[in-house]
Every structure is written in C-alpha cells, then in structure tokens.
Design an enzyme around this catalytic site. Structure first.
Site, short mmCIF file in Angstrom:
data_model
loop_
_atom_site.label_atom_id
_atom_site.label_comp_id
_atom_site.label_asym_id
_atom_site.label_seq_id
_atom_site.Cartn_x
_atom_site.Cartn_y
_atom_site.Cartn_z
N ASP A 603 0.83 -1.21 0.00
CA ASP A 603 0.00 0.00 0.00
C ASP A 603 0.86 1.25 0.00
O ASP A 603 1.77 1.38 0.81
CB ASP A 603 -0.88 0.02 1.26
CG ASP A 603 -1.90 -1.10 1.26
OD1 ASP A 603 -2.35 -1.49 0.17
OD2 ASP A 603 -2.24 -1.60 2.35
N CYS A 647 -5.31 5.55 -1.88
CA CYS A 647 -6.67 5.96 -1.49
C CYS A 647 -7.08 7.27 -2.11
O CYS A 647 -7.54 8.17 -1.41
CB CYS A 647 -6.77 6.21 0.00
SG CYS A 647 -5.93 5.09 1.02
N GLU A 669 -9.21 4.69 -5.51
CA GLU A 669 -10.53 5.15 -5.09
C GLU A 669 -11.21 5.87 -6.26
O GLU A 669 -10.67 6.83 -6.78
CB GLU A 669 -10.36 6.11 -3.91
CG GLU A 669 -11.64 6.75 -3.45
CD GLU A 669 -11.43 7.64 -2.23
OE1 GLU A 669 -10.63 7.27 -1.34
OE2 GLU A 669 -12.07 8.69 -2.17
N HIS A 698 -16.33 5.02 2.75
CA HIS A 698 -16.49 6.11 3.72
C HIS A 698 -17.95 6.31 4.07
O HIS A 698 -18.28 7.09 4.96
CB HIS A 698 -15.90 7.41 3.17
CG HIS A 698 -14.43 7.29 2.89
ND1 HIS A 698 -13.93 7.10 1.63
CD2 HIS A 698 -13.37 7.27 3.72
CE1 HIS A 698 -12.61 6.99 1.71
NE2 HIS A 698 -12.26 7.09 2.96
N CYS A 730 -11.31 1.26 -0.61
CA CYS A 730 -10.24 1.22 0.40
C CYS A 730 -10.54 0.08 1.38
O CYS A 730 -11.48 -0.69 1.15
CB CYS A 730 -10.14 2.57 1.11
SG CYS A 730 -8.66 2.77 2.12
N1 GLN Z 1 -4.56 -2.39 3.37
C1 GLN Z 1 -5.05 -1.26 4.10
C2 GLN Z 1 -6.47 -1.54 4.59
O1 GLN Z 1 -7.18 -2.18 3.91
C3 GLN Z 1 -5.05 -0.02 3.25
C4 GLN Z 1 -5.50 1.17 4.03
C5 GLN Z 1 -5.33 2.47 3.31
O2 GLN Z 1 -5.14 2.51 2.12
N2 GLN Z 1 -5.42 3.57 4.01
O3 GLN Z 1 -6.86 -1.10 5.64
ZN ZN Z 2 -6.95 3.20 0.90
#
Ligand code: GLN
Ligand code: ZN
Length: 767
Positions: A603, A647, A669, A698, A730
């Site tokens: 990530d 994200c 996203e 969200h 996410c």
């Molecule tokens: N792998 C993380 C999750 O799923 C990614 C979180 C993020 O991108 N902020 O929580």
């Molecule tokens: Zn994310």
C-alpha cells in the site's frame, strides 16, 4: 534585546481534552456551556505553558479549524447554511461536519470540503466562493479571546489568516475568479484589524503561507493591493510565512508595507542573509529557527553561532519563534514516561520547543554564559544522538549501499509477467478482491487492550487473531471472492504495526497531533537506521493461506507511506531513510514469496501527500519515492503478482510516476467520482491492470449490483475490460460486518453478471 513569540499552540490539549469535549457535545451528553468552559480552560492552560515569551498568540485556538474560524469571522459561510436555525455554534458545526449537536435529521446540506493544509497532514474546511460572495465581519470570537488574555495580563498578539491566503485556500463554485472578491474582502479585513486595535492589540500576526508557493502575476499583484490598503490600520502587522522558502517571492515579501516579517528559517536557512539585506530598516524580522513540524531538539549551540552576528546587526529588530504554528507537534514531552531515556533526550514537543526559544533569547540578550549549563546539556544531547549506535547501524547502511542498481527492476516486462501470472493464478475475468482490512470489531480491539494491560498473554492474543482470520476467510469463501486477504485484525494502524517491528522506530504514548476536527493521529517516530529484525507478517498470511485454495494476498505498507506518516529523523535526507524502509519491506516481500504467497500488495496510501509545495520540486521527490517503492516490490520473480493501493484518484499530474512503479495491479478510489477520474489512466494508456473502487467505504451506504455494474461499464470505457479488477475503494476496517457482507455480496454478483454479459467488450453491454 531579542523579542520572543509563538505563532500558534496545539489546541487539542495534552490529554486530547478538546477531542473528548467535542465528541460528548456532538452526541448530546454535554451542552454548549460545558464546551465553551472547557475551551476557555484550555486556552488558559496553553497560555500558561507559553509564559515567558514576549508575545503570545491569541485566536489560534479553534473548536474545529482555523480556516473555518476565519470564514466565520469574515461572515462568510456557504449559502446552504446561512439561514439554518439555532446558535452560531450550531451553524459552525453544520459547516464543519454536516450537522450540529441539535440536528437529529439535518437537511441542511453537505459539510464543507476538507483538504490538506499545505504539505502537512492537517486538514482544513475549504471556503466556498462565488461571484456574489460578500463579507460582514463578526469579531466576537477574537474579541472574546482577547478579553480573556487581557484579563490575565497576557501580551496578546492576535493571529489571523491573511486575505490572499484566505482566497487562495478557497474554491470558486461558479467558475468566477476568487481574486475578483478582493475589493469586497479588504474592507472587511481593515475593519477587523481596527476592531482588534480597539481591543488593545498592538501587533497582529497575519499569516500568508502562500508566499512559499509559486504565485503568478495576478496573485503577486493582489499582495501589493491588499497590503497597501491594510497598512492604514491602527495596529502593526507581522506578516508570517512558513512551510518553505520564499524564493522568487522574497523581494515581494520584503516590499509589502507591514511592520514585520516572519520567515521559516528552518526550511529556508539560506534565505536569511538575503532577507536581512532586502528588508527595510524600520521592519522587524522574526526568524522561525526552531522547527515547528518535527519533534527533534534544536542544536542550540550551532544555532547561536548563526544568530549572534544577525543579532549584532538587527539588534531590537530581531524576533525569534518556532518556524510555524506548533499545531503540528504534540504538546508536552514531559508527559511521556515510557520512552527510552536515551532517545527521549533527543526530542522536544511544543512546550519544550518554546523553552528552546527562550533559552536562545537569553543567550543572545544576556550572554551565553548566563545559560551555560543548559547549553552544555543541549550540546550533550545533540552529541549523544549523533553518535548513538541506536541511530547509526553500519549493517543497514552497508546493505543499502550494496543494493544493486537493478534492485528496483522486475525481470520480465509486464506482458511476460502477466502471462505467467495468469497461468499460475487462473483468475476469471473481472477478478474480485478487497483492499485488505475487514471490520475491526470490539473483540479485536478488546484483545489488543487486554494484551497491553497484561490480562491475556501472547498465546491468547494469537489465538484470538487466528480466530478472526478464519472468520474472515470463511466469509470471503462464502461470498465467493476470487483473491482473498487475511483481514489485518492484528494491525491497529498500517504504519504503527510495521514500525513496532522495525529497528529505528519508537512510539509516544500521548504524542497526538490534530488531523482535522476531533480526529488526531499519533505518528510513529523514526529516529534511526531502519532494519528488519524478523518477518513481520508471514505468520498471519501463512495461516490464512492454509485455510483456503484461493490465493491470499500478502499485505504490506510501502516505504513512502511509512515515511510520510511518521515523524522522521532530520539528520539525513528523507530519500535515504526511505531507501532503508524500502529494503526492510523488500526483505518481507521476498520472505512472503518464499513461503508461496502468489500475490503481494504494497500500500502506498500516502505517496501523493509527500509532493512538495512547489511543482518544480516534484520531480526530485517522485524520483526517489518511486525508486523506493520499486526496490521494495520488484525483487520478486515474474510469477509473483505485485499489487499496490492508493486511497485517491487524482493521478493526472503524476500518472507517469505511477506507471513507473510497474505494479502488476493498482487499486484506487473512484466510486464517488463515477469513474470520471480514470481519465488520467486513459489518456496516458496505463499499461497494467487496475481495480477502480466500486464501493465507497467512507459511507454506510451499500452499493447495489446495478450501481456496481454501471460503474464497471463506465470503467470499461476508459480501460480494456480484461485488465479490470473489482474491489472497494479502500480497506473495510471502519465499517461494520452488517454493511460489508451485503456490499461485497453485491460486488461478487455484479462481477458474475458482468462476466456473463461480456462477450467481447464490457463497455458495450447493457444491463
Ligand atoms: N490495506 C489497508 C487496509 O485495507 C489499506 C488502508 C489504506 O489505504 N489507508 O486497511
Ligand atoms: Zn486506501
């Protein structure tokens, strides 16, 4: 005599008092009175902590956000809130978060947009402008805080955001030019300054941090216009710039008709001399010599070497302060009692940074010998940090130095890899997956708490985590997801989890910093060479994989995100620290591959956040950031599939760098923007696979199959359908199982229907 001051103090409270007061006010368990009393108490305490300085900031306190405060002070709120009922506090929170404490079912419209405050991790509420925006000042907040300060004989210096920065921070909602509002805005500022003068303010700090960004002719002209008009106010203006170098705006900043200028001397040490040459001799110069954005002790002795000749030249015209508001650092190091004492002596939080300012002033005003003991102590702490084997690990340095030039390169090109991976993974078209985390339930949080409190031991904790993993695998199996995850139950935070297992990291107990409103983060502290002591994720991934035949992704946080979400050491370039992180992650990647993990996701949620304020410096940052990611990811064989996740979806200006990461699959996203943001990928002809998010995590809303199909069909207009994945925006850790199951169920069904519908081209099928 040198004058000391501060630009702003953290308002959340040493024990996050403001956070808890806000949350209990919002949920109705306390009232407006309780909240205002607590706020007044905090202001008191914060001034108490700053006593000893010559000028203390007033008006820097905020119940939610200083930009929103400025909007209220200027009588400028989005039209949709202007006429809503209740107190002005109700309206304030409606703009901030879409609802006030009184609203059970508010129809008053969307909250103001949140966006990053320059290159920090603080987020402000974006002012909304249109051609008809008007301003009517409401000085009550500043008056009240000034009155509180005056009642306590505090030498108060009100702090406001300057008119140009205020316009710059906002957005035009009707396409009109924000700068056209200046003739209406300036009389409001003039009235506000006079009001503060009438309340006894002899100095006002007017913040114009946009002066460290690239400004075109119109914005530069606006500066002249504004300050020529405001110079007639009855108070002296201290124009404050921070977060970077003035560069081509240096002369402009010197010329503006104000009584003083503040420079972020810790970001722009090389501009001090030029500034002294340029600054008219009637102006004071405030130097922000103590870094307000990191948590390291200042090397006071070397700084005094620099400052003594400047003081000799400027005399009373020299002021000293932290580089910027201390909003970006925790309140008080003294509260921390778990730090290793060796490391603790290297640090300074807000309270300690102000002690440094006073110590510097005393040394300049009365001679170094009057503070010899404290200076010696500072020298000793600085020397201990420089020499400490905790900071310098030769093994790490040589491993990084030995990294081959080709370490960041995959063996085969994307086409070759894709072929090999396809035959190993045998995934259907539109493969479905998630981003990593599943809901963090009370069971999980309780287990973590109990482990910390010693109520359960490591073995108990592990078996609770294993139970969570098997639940997550079971649910994914019955949903029919193609690529699984273990759910990340063991992670409280995606950076902290790794930091805790790496050499070179430490953690505060109370080092909270406001992110927005009542939300705080506690950034890990990266103090030394980063080394991996042992595998960090293998156990969980291996266990999850043992429960299913479907591929389980290994889940890691990337080096750039580790860096951007930590307080980072300042004794070597960030690029170098990032490379060390990259090597540590690379070792984990290779271990995952060795135990048979077929897909590894790294990530990089915070890659974009690290972009410098000036576009001219983007290239430099992106070069080392992307190289670090490549070092972390690209040591694997062609058969291993690398995913990355981000994200956000504004990639237009960095798409080439994103492509250069060369991840086999990127998930981003996109659900809220209706895929329109995929434009960048289409224009650039992004060569690898993409999972555009189809589920806005969200929101508690559950996307329907039709919505998901619609989004994917749209995506297929931008990108070849055979390179698309289906996944949420996410991670799911903030959602509840009751929401996640039906949402993912719809996602999997939508994928099945799309596969049926797709003979050749997904963009042409209709539902
Ligand atoms: N792998 C993380 C999750 O799923 C990614 C979180 C993020 O991108 N902020 O929580
Ligand atoms: Zn994310």
């Amino acid at each position: 005599m040198v004058t000391t001051h501060n630009l702003g103090f953290p308002r959340i409270g040493a024990a996050r008092e403001l956070k808890f007061a806000l949350e209990s006010y919002w949920d109705g368990s306390t009232g407006e009175n309780d909240l205002s009393q607590l706020a007044a108490g905090l202001r008191q305490e914060h001034w108490q902590r700053q006593t000893g300085l010559d000028w203390l900031p007033v008006g820097d306190f905020s119940l939610y956000d200083q930009v929103l405060d400025m909007s209220f002070t200027l009588g400028h709120l989005p039209a949709r809130f202007a006429k809503t009922e209740g107190s002005s506090l109700d309206r304030y929170f409606r703009v901030a978060r879409g609802r006030s404490a009184q609203d059970t079912d508010c129809q008053c419209g969307a909250a103001g947009e949140l966006t990053k405050w320059f290159d920090t991790n603080y987020h402000y509420i974006v002012p909304e402008f249109d051609a008809h925006t008007s301003f009517t000042i409401d000085p009550s907040r500043l008056r009240q805080q000034l009155a509180e300060a005056n009642a306590r004989d505090i030498k108060a210096k009100p702090v406001i955001i300057g008119p140009i920065t205020y316009l710059w921070l906002g957005k035009s909602i009707d396409g009109s030019n924000r700068l056209d509002l200046l003739p209406k805005l300036l009389p409001a500022y003039a009235a506000l300054l006079d009001d503060m003068a009438a309340q006894g303010a002899s100095w006002v700090q007017i913040d114009e941090p946009v002066l460290v960004t690239a400004l075109d002719a119109a914005w530069r002209h606006a500066f002249h216009l504004a300050y020529h008009q405001l110079q007639h106010s009855n108070t002296r203006l201290l124009l404050a710039t921070y977060f970077g170098r003035l560069q081509d705006n240096l002369q402009l900043a010197c010329e503006l008709p104000v009584a003083g200028l503040h420079l972020d001397a810790s970001s722009a040490p090389d501009e001090v001399d030029r500034l002294i040459d340029w600054l008219p001799s009637h102006k004071i110069l405030s130097l922000g010599v103590v870094n307000g954005r990191n948590i390291w002790k200042t090397d006071l002795n070397s700084l005094l070497e620099r400052l003594e000749p400047i003081h000799a030249r400027l005399q009373d015209r020299l002021w000293l302060a932290p580089s910027c508001s201390l909003l970006h650092v925790p309140v008080d190091l003294d509260r921390e009692d778990k730090f290793d004492p060796e490391i603790k002596q290297w640090m300074a939080f807000a309270t300690q940074k102000l002690d440094e300012i006073q110590l510097l002033a005393r040394a300049l005003n009365r001679g170094r010998d009057t503070v010899a003991g404290q200076l010696a102590e500072n020298a000793q702490a600085i020397a201990s940090r420089t020499a400490s084997p905790r900071v310098n690990n030769p093994a790490v340095k040589s491993a990084v130095a030995k990294l081959a030039k080709t370490a960041g390169q995959r063996h085969g090109d994307y086409e070759t890899r894709a072929r090999k991976q396809a035959s190993r993974l045998t995934l259907p078209m539109f493969p479905t997956t998630t981003i990593g985390s599943f809901p963090q339930t009370t069971t999980i949080r309780q287990a973590r708490r109990h482990l910390r409190q010693g109520k359960i031991d490591q073995a108990d904790y592990r078996s609770i985590m294993r139970a969570e993993i098997s639940r997550v695998i079971r649910e994914q199996a019955s949903l029919g997801l193609d690529v699984m995850v273990h759910g990340e139950a063991e992670r409280n935070d995606m950076v902290e989890y790794f930091g805790e297992q790496l050499d070179g990291y430490t953690f505060s107990q109370y080092g909270w910093v406001q992110s927005y409103g009542s939300r705080c983060v506690k950034p890990p502290i990266l103090f030394g060479d980063v080394g991996r002591r042992h595998p960090m994720t293998l156990e969980w991934t291996a266990y999850a994989q043992s429960l299913t035949d479907k591929p389980v992704k290994g889940m890691l946080t990337g080096p750039v995100t580790m860096l951007n979400w930590s307080f980072v050491r300042d004794d070597q370039p960030r690029a170098e620290t990032c490379r060390q992180l990259a090597l540590a992650i690379r070792e984990e990647v290779l271990d995952l591959e060795r135990i048979g993990t077929k897909i590894i996701q790294i990530d990089e949620a915070a890659l974009r956040e690290g972009l410098p304020l000036r576009k001219t410096q983007w290239k430099g940052y992106l070069a080392w950031a992307i190289e670090s990611f490549r070092i972390a990811a690209n040591g694997v064989s062609d058969e291993t599939q690398i995913h990355t996740h981000m994200c956000y979806s504004e990639f237009n200006d960095i798409i080439e760098s994103i492509a250069a990461m060369d991840a086999d699959v990127i998930t981003i996203e996109t659900s809220r923007s209706d895929m329109a943001l995929l434009d960048a990928f289409k224009e650039f002809a992004y060569p690898n696979q993409i999972g555009p998010g189809v589920y806005d995590i969200h929101s508690p809303n559950i996307p329907t199959q039709e919505q998901i199909i619609h989004l994917m069909q749209k995506a297929a207009k931008y990108l070849p359908a055979d390179r698309l994945w289906i996944n949420p925006d996410c991670g799911l850790k903030t959602r509840r199982w009751e929401e996640v199951l039906p949402a993912l169920g719809n996602m999997v069904e939508a994928a099945k229907r799309l596969r049926q519908l797709t003979g050749t081209n997904a963009s042409t099928v209709s539902t």
